[in-house]
Design a protein around this motif. Structure first.
Motif, PDB file in Angstrom:
ATOM      1  N   THR A 140      -1.280  -8.038   3.808  1.00 59.57           N
ATOM      2  CA  THR A 140       0.034  -7.437   4.027  1.00 59.57           C
ATOM      3  C   THR A 140       1.102  -8.521   4.137  1.00 59.57           C
ATOM      4  O   THR A 140       2.195  -8.395   3.578  1.00 59.57           O
ATOM      5  CB  THR A 140       0.025  -6.584   5.304  1.00 59.57           C
ATOM      6  N   LEU A 195      -2.337  -6.702  -4.137  1.00 56.75           N
ATOM      7  CA  LEU A 195      -2.384  -5.321  -4.614  1.00 56.75           C
ATOM      8  C   LEU A 195      -3.794  -4.940  -5.053  1.00 56.75           C
ATOM      9  O   LEU A 195      -4.286  -3.853  -4.727  1.00 56.75           O
ATOM     10  CB  LEU A 195      -1.382  -5.130  -5.756  1.00 56.75           C
ATOM     11  N   VAL A 252       6.574 -10.255 -16.348  1.00 62.63           N
ATOM     12  CA  VAL A 252       7.968 -10.546 -16.010  1.00 62.63           C
ATOM     13  C   VAL A 252       8.036 -11.623 -14.937  1.00 62.63           C
ATOM     14  O   VAL A 252       8.871 -12.527 -14.998  1.00 62.63           O
ATOM     15  CB  VAL A 252       8.690  -9.270 -15.547  1.00 62.63           C
ATOM     16  N   PHE A 293       2.253  -4.472 -22.485  1.00 60.59           N
ATOM     17  CA  PHE A 293       2.033  -3.586 -21.342  1.00 60.59           C
ATOM     18  C   PHE A 293       1.493  -2.229 -21.790  1.00 60.59           C
ATOM     19  O   PHE A 293       0.493  -1.731 -21.270  1.00 60.59           O
ATOM     20  CB  PHE A 293       3.349  -3.415 -20.578  1.00 60.59           C
TER      21      PHE A 293
ATOM     22  N   PRO B  22      -1.033   8.341 -13.143  1.00 59.89           N
ATOM     23  CA  PRO B  22      -0.946   7.863 -11.756  1.00 59.89           C
ATOM     24  C   PRO B  22       0.460   7.387 -11.437  1.00 59.89           C
ATOM     25  O   PRO B  22       1.289   7.231 -12.331  1.00 59.89           O
ATOM     26  CB  PRO B  22      -1.929   6.691 -11.729  1.00 59.89           C
ATOM     27  N   ALA B  23       0.719   7.176 -10.167  1.00 62.51           N
ATOM     28  CA  ALA B  23       2.016   6.645  -9.750  1.00 62.51           C
ATOM     29  C   ALA B  23       2.275   5.344 -10.490  1.00 62.51           C
ATOM     30  O   ALA B  23       1.431   4.462 -10.517  1.00 62.51           O
ATOM     31  CB  ALA B  23       2.035   6.383  -8.254  1.00 62.51           C
ATOM     32  N   VAL B  26       3.009   0.250  -8.448  1.00 60.89           N
ATOM     33  CA  VAL B  26       2.027  -0.009  -7.401  1.00 60.89           C
ATOM     34  C   VAL B  26       2.684  -0.853  -6.323  1.00 60.89           C
ATOM     35  O   VAL B  26       3.306  -1.854  -6.628  1.00 60.89           O
ATOM     36  CB  VAL B  26       0.806  -0.743  -7.957  1.00 60.89           C
ATOM     37  N   ARG B  27       2.546  -0.443  -5.099  1.00 60.09           N
ATOM     38  CA  ARG B  27       3.239  -1.122  -4.030  1.00 60.09           C
ATOM     39  C   ARG B  27       2.303  -1.478  -2.905  1.00 60.09           C
ATOM     40  O   ARG B  27       1.290  -0.835  -2.714  1.00 60.09           O
ATOM     41  CB  ARG B  27       4.304  -0.178  -3.436  1.00 60.09           C
ATOM     42  N   TRP B  28       2.645  -2.492  -2.171  1.00 61.43           N
ATOM     43  CA  TRP B  28       1.916  -2.752  -0.939  1.00 61.43           C
ATOM     44  C   TRP B  28       2.651  -2.015   0.161  1.00 61.43           C
ATOM     45  O   TRP B  28       3.850  -1.840   0.128  1.00 61.43           O
ATOM     46  CB  TRP B  28       1.840  -4.242  -0.641  1.00 61.43           C
ATOM     47  N   ARG B  29       1.909  -1.558   1.140  1.00 57.60           N
ATOM     48  CA  ARG B  29       2.547  -0.917   2.276  1.00 57.60           C
ATOM     49  C   ARG B  29       1.968  -1.517   3.549  1.00 57.60           C
ATOM     50  O   ARG B  29       0.893  -2.072   3.546  1.00 57.60           O
ATOM     51  CB  ARG B  29       2.287   0.593   2.289  1.00 57.60           C
ATOM     52  N   THR B  30       2.721  -1.373   4.617  1.00 56.44           N
ATOM     53  CA  THR B  30       2.219  -1.844   5.898  1.00 56.44           C
ATOM     54  C   THR B  30       1.364  -0.735   6.501  1.00 56.44           C
ATOM     55  O   THR B  30       1.842   0.368   6.685  1.00 56.44           O
ATOM     56  CB  THR B  30       3.382  -2.139   6.855  1.00 56.44           C
ATOM     57  N   ARG B 138       8.935  12.259 -21.201  1.00 55.13           N
ATOM     58  CA  ARG B 138       8.831  11.191 -22.201  1.00 55.13           C
ATOM     59  C   ARG B 138       9.758  10.028 -21.848  1.00 55.13           C
ATOM     60  O   ARG B 138       9.392   8.861 -21.904  1.00 55.13           O
ATOM     61  CB  ARG B 138       9.268  11.761 -23.549  1.00 55.13           C
ATOM     62  N   ASP B 141       8.413   8.084 -18.960  1.00 53.39           N
ATOM     63  CA  ASP B 141       7.308   7.235 -19.421  1.00 53.39           C
ATOM     64  C   ASP B 141       7.829   5.990 -20.110  1.00 53.39           C
ATOM     65  O   ASP B 141       7.331   4.891 -19.905  1.00 53.39           O
ATOM     66  CB  ASP B 141       6.434   8.004 -20.422  1.00 53.39           C
ATOM     67  N   LEU B 142       8.865   6.190 -20.940  1.00 53.74           N
ATOM     68  CA  LEU B 142       9.437   5.065 -21.670  1.00 53.74           C
ATOM     69  C   LEU B 142      10.016   4.044 -20.688  1.00 53.74           C
ATOM     70  O   LEU B 142       9.761   2.844 -20.796  1.00 53.74           O
ATOM     71  CB  LEU B 142      10.539   5.571 -22.613  1.00 53.74           C
ATOM     72  N   PHE B 144       9.222   3.572 -17.629  1.00 56.58           N
ATOM     73  CA  PHE B 144       8.175   2.925 -16.846  1.00 56.58           C
ATOM     74  C   PHE B 144       7.562   1.750 -17.598  1.00 56.58           C
ATOM     75  O   PHE B 144       6.985   0.854 -16.996  1.00 56.58           O
ATOM     76  CB  PHE B 144       7.081   3.918 -16.466  1.00 56.58           C
ATOM     77  N   ALA B 145       7.673   1.771 -18.929  1.00 53.92           N
ATOM     78  CA  ALA B 145       7.129   0.664 -19.709  1.00 53.92           C
ATOM     79  C   ALA B 145       8.024  -0.573 -19.608  1.00 53.92           C
ATOM     80  O   ALA B 145       7.624  -1.655 -19.994  1.00 53.92           O
ATOM     81  CB  ALA B 145       6.968   1.072 -21.169  1.00 53.92           C
ATOM     82  N   PHE B 146       9.258  -0.388 -19.094  1.00 49.35           N
ATOM     83  CA  PHE B 146      10.157  -1.528 -18.894  1.00 49.35           C
ATOM     84  C   PHE B 146      10.201  -1.859 -17.413  1.00 49.35           C
ATOM     85  O   PHE B 146      10.775  -1.104 -16.636  1.00 49.35           O
ATOM     86  CB  PHE B 146      11.577  -1.184 -19.362  1.00 49.35           C
ATOM     87  N   PRO B 147       9.601  -2.978 -17.003  1.00 48.45           N
ATOM     88  CA  PRO B 147       9.723  -3.360 -15.597  1.00 48.45           C
ATOM     89  C   PRO B 147      11.204  -3.523 -15.245  1.00 48.45           C
ATOM     90  O   PRO B 147      11.993  -3.932 -16.112  1.00 48.45           O
ATOM     91  CB  PRO B 147       9.004  -4.702 -15.518  1.00 48.45           C
ATOM     92  N   LEU B 149      12.888  -5.661 -13.578  1.00 52.97           N
ATOM     93  CA  LEU B 149      13.473  -6.995 -13.765  1.00 52.97           C
ATOM     94  C   LEU B 149      13.725  -7.277 -15.245  1.00 52.97           C
ATOM     95  O   LEU B 149      14.720  -7.909 -15.616  1.00 52.97           O
ATOM     96  CB  LEU B 149      12.544  -8.055 -13.160  1.00 52.97           C
TER      97      LEU B 149
END
Lengths: 318, 302
Positions: A140, A195, A252, A293, B22-23, B26-30, B138, B141-142, B144-147, B149
């Motif tokens: 974490t 992750l 990225v 990707f 799926p979501a 992806v994230r970290w959580r506390t 759609r 989805d498109l 989501f393919a672009f991060p 940043l």
């Protein structure tokens, strides 16, 4: 045929997403108000030859759709146009920079796989104990560190203070290159180790609570065999899916890492090309990142049935 | 997709063209057990301090953040310069306080923009269903393919350096996350009795959606959306670190780290470490508070 249909559907989705992404990357230029020629030649003294060359390369006298077809047609033959900052074609520039990024991503990938899986498996097997808590707290804490902060911290600690690794450049020859890439790869991998570690842990903990694991244990299988054959095998699916989704961020982030460590890879090329107003290179790299990707996720999707045959049966039954 | 435009009991599988996905982030959580009362209070103090420093920077900062003093490079922390000075002898504390403004304002605008855009698109997708839903799915989805940043970098390449283009690009990049959650919540909301009650009374669909359904999903969506703040902050600071965001001489945490890189190699760590620690502290604080907030509102779904 279930498999044929699902594979066909996924490939069609892949092609459609790639097509739409290419539209976005190409037509984004049309959002800039004003004359396309002056946009593409920003910051340069346009000689008549340069104007003629850019007009020809982008087909600026054609209709927008013909311009797109010319561009995408060129890409299929490996022609991304000409770079504005180098006297080279974009594909030559990209190929020059590819090895460093490839090395960086491969070493980072190894680190992520080894440390992420190890941390996740350790925490899951020892769940509820202080070992588990230590691993989760550590993950974490590391998870909150953005890649540029990791880069700066690693340079300060391991390169400058301790002097264990070089802080700059990509080195000569195989081993020297690896030595130069270890620190950047570690900085790149850090967040993704977290992750993958967390996903591995939660996927395994979920499996550990299942009945089939209980049955396997009561049949007298050794704990190691239970984890290997019943827990880890079933956890591979979710881990793979998440890994696929992390690829975009990894690619990225490599632009941040490469810039911080002075590596001449594709990521630092992207930043440098934005800085030097070299739009053809920017376009090519953005499209490349998105294509990689999307392709990786399609492969992950296609691999799922091999990892877990139920996913195909399930898709048909539902 | 043969989802009816107006339906009372939609078959879940027929209106969920993206249900199997799926979501996408992806994230970290506390973990919950780590978020004790003490930690939540510390997080609140950190965040309040950062916000106060940002808002009152012109009055609180002890020095002019851009005043160069070449006789006083890399000064150690002292009474005159609490955090010391950077390579040009500028007061680090003052630069940190002024830098907090861009560091916090950018993510705030992105969160607000993506929440409004995402909620409207999600509402539209869920309410209209059918081809509208399919087309929007759609589109998401498109995106989501672009991060985020990458989209921000592309925006800088198109519209030039600074914060405006990246903030707009990131708001667009984060909107689909909000939109999917909104869509999912609105689909559930649509089946509740009050919606048909309004319909029977002759209220128009659009009126019900905007005035009755939207307010009902806003708290949960809003709480989830604040969770993006920390990631956006880190990403925008990364962009400034690359030299593509906030431009010199304006101080920003990301660009401060960028400028401090040269000094790092000669052992001057403070000018880089201080903004780096600030970024991490604020990101962690926002996440702890955001998750606490989201959990209390009961929207722990995303």
């Amino acid at each position: 045929m279930n498999i044929v249909r699902s594979v066909g559907g996924k490939l069609a989705g892949l092609v459609l997403t790639l097509f739409l992404a290419s539209l976005l990357v190409f037509f984004s230029r049309f959002l800039v108000p004003g004359d396309p020629l002056s946009f593409l030649l920003r910051g340069r003294k346009p000689s008549p030859e340069a104007i003629a060359a850019v007009t020809e390369q982008y087909g600026l006298n054609l209709s927008p759709w013909e311009q797109y077809l010319k561009w995408i047609g060129g890409i299929f033959t490996g022609d991304f146009g000409r770079s504005m900052q180098y006297r080279q074609s974009v594909s030559e520039v990209l190929l020059d920079r590819l090895p460093v990024t490839l090395g960086l991503v491969i070493i980072a990938g190894l680190l992520i796989t080894v440390f992420g899986l190890a941390a996740g498996i350790l925490a899951a097997v020892k769940r509820g104990t202080w070992v588990d808590k230590t691993v989760v707290v550590t993950l974490t804490a590391f998870g909150a560190i953005p890649s540029f902060v990791a880069a700066v911290g690693f340079i300060a600690l391991f390169a400058v203070q301790l002097g264990w690794f070089p802080s700059f450049g990509s080195g000569e020859g195989f081993w020297d290159t690896v030595r130069h890439l270890i620190l950047p790869s570690a900085a790149l991998a850090l967040v993704y180790v977290v992750l993958i570690g967390k996903v591995t842990r939660s996927a395994m903990v979920e499996q550990l609570g299942r009945e089939h694991v209980e049955v396997a244990t009561s049949r007298g299988l050794s704990p190691a065999a239970v984890v290997r054959r019943h827990v880890l095998r079933n956890a591979v699916g979710p881990i793979l899916t998440v890994s696929g989704m992390l690829v975009a961020g990894l690619l990225v982030s490599s632009s941040i890492i490469e810039s911080a460590f002075g590596l001449s890879g594709l990521g630092s090329l992207l930043v440098q090309s934005v800085d030097r107003l070299d739009f053809p290179v920017v376009q090519a790299i953005v499209l490349l990142v998105v294509a990689v990707f999307v392709a990786v996720n399609a492969v992950v999707d296609l691999l799922q049935p091999l990892v877990d045959p139920r996913t195909v049966a399930g898709a048909g039954a539902r | 997709m043969t989802a009816p435009v107006i339906s009372n009991v939609p078959e879940p599988s027929s209106v969920e063209p993206t249900a199997h996905r799926p979501a996408p982030r992806v994230r970290w959580r506390t973990p919950r057990w780590m978020r004790g009362t003490v930690l939540v209070w510390i997080a609140a103090v950190v965040l309040v301090a950062a916000v106060l420093a940002a808002v009152f920077a012109p009055w609180l900062a002890p020095n002019d953040p851009d005043r160069i003093d070449l006789m006083n490079q890399y000064a150690s922390p002292s009474a005159a310069h609490w955090f010391g000075t950077d390579s040009l002898g500028r007061d680090l504390l003052s630069r940190m306080m002024h830098g907090a403004r861009t560091a916090l304002l950018g993510p705030l605008l992105v969160v607000i923009g993506s929440t409004i855009l995402g909620m409207l698109l999600g509402l539209l997708a869920a309410w209209r269903g059918g081809w509208v839903d399919a087309v929007l799915a759609r589109l998401f989805d498109l995106l989501f393919a672009f991060p985020a940043l990458l989209l921000a970098i592309l925006a800088v390449a198109l519209f030039g350096k600074g914060l405006v283009a990246p903030v707009i690009a990131m708001a667009i990049a984060y909107a689909p996350i909000v939109a999917r959650l909104t869509r999912q919540l609105v689909l559930a909301e649509k089946q509740r009795a009050y919606v048909s009650a309004y319909r029977v009374q002759g209220f128009g669909g659009g009126w019900i959606a905007l005035n009755r359904v939207l307010p009902n999903v806003t708290p949960v969506v809003g709480a989830q959306s604040t969770l993006n703040f920390g990631y956006v902050l880190a990403e925008l600071a990364g962009l400034s670190f690359l030299g593509l965001g906030v431009q010199a001489p304006q101080s920003d945490w990301g660009s401060m780290i960028n400028e401090a890189q040269v000094g790092l190699l000669s052992g001057h760590y403070l000018p880089a470490i201080i903004p780096a620690v600030a970024v991490v502290l604020v990101v962690v604080a926002v996440n702890i508070l955001g998750e606490e907030f989201a959990e209390r509102i009961g929207g722990n779904k995303a």
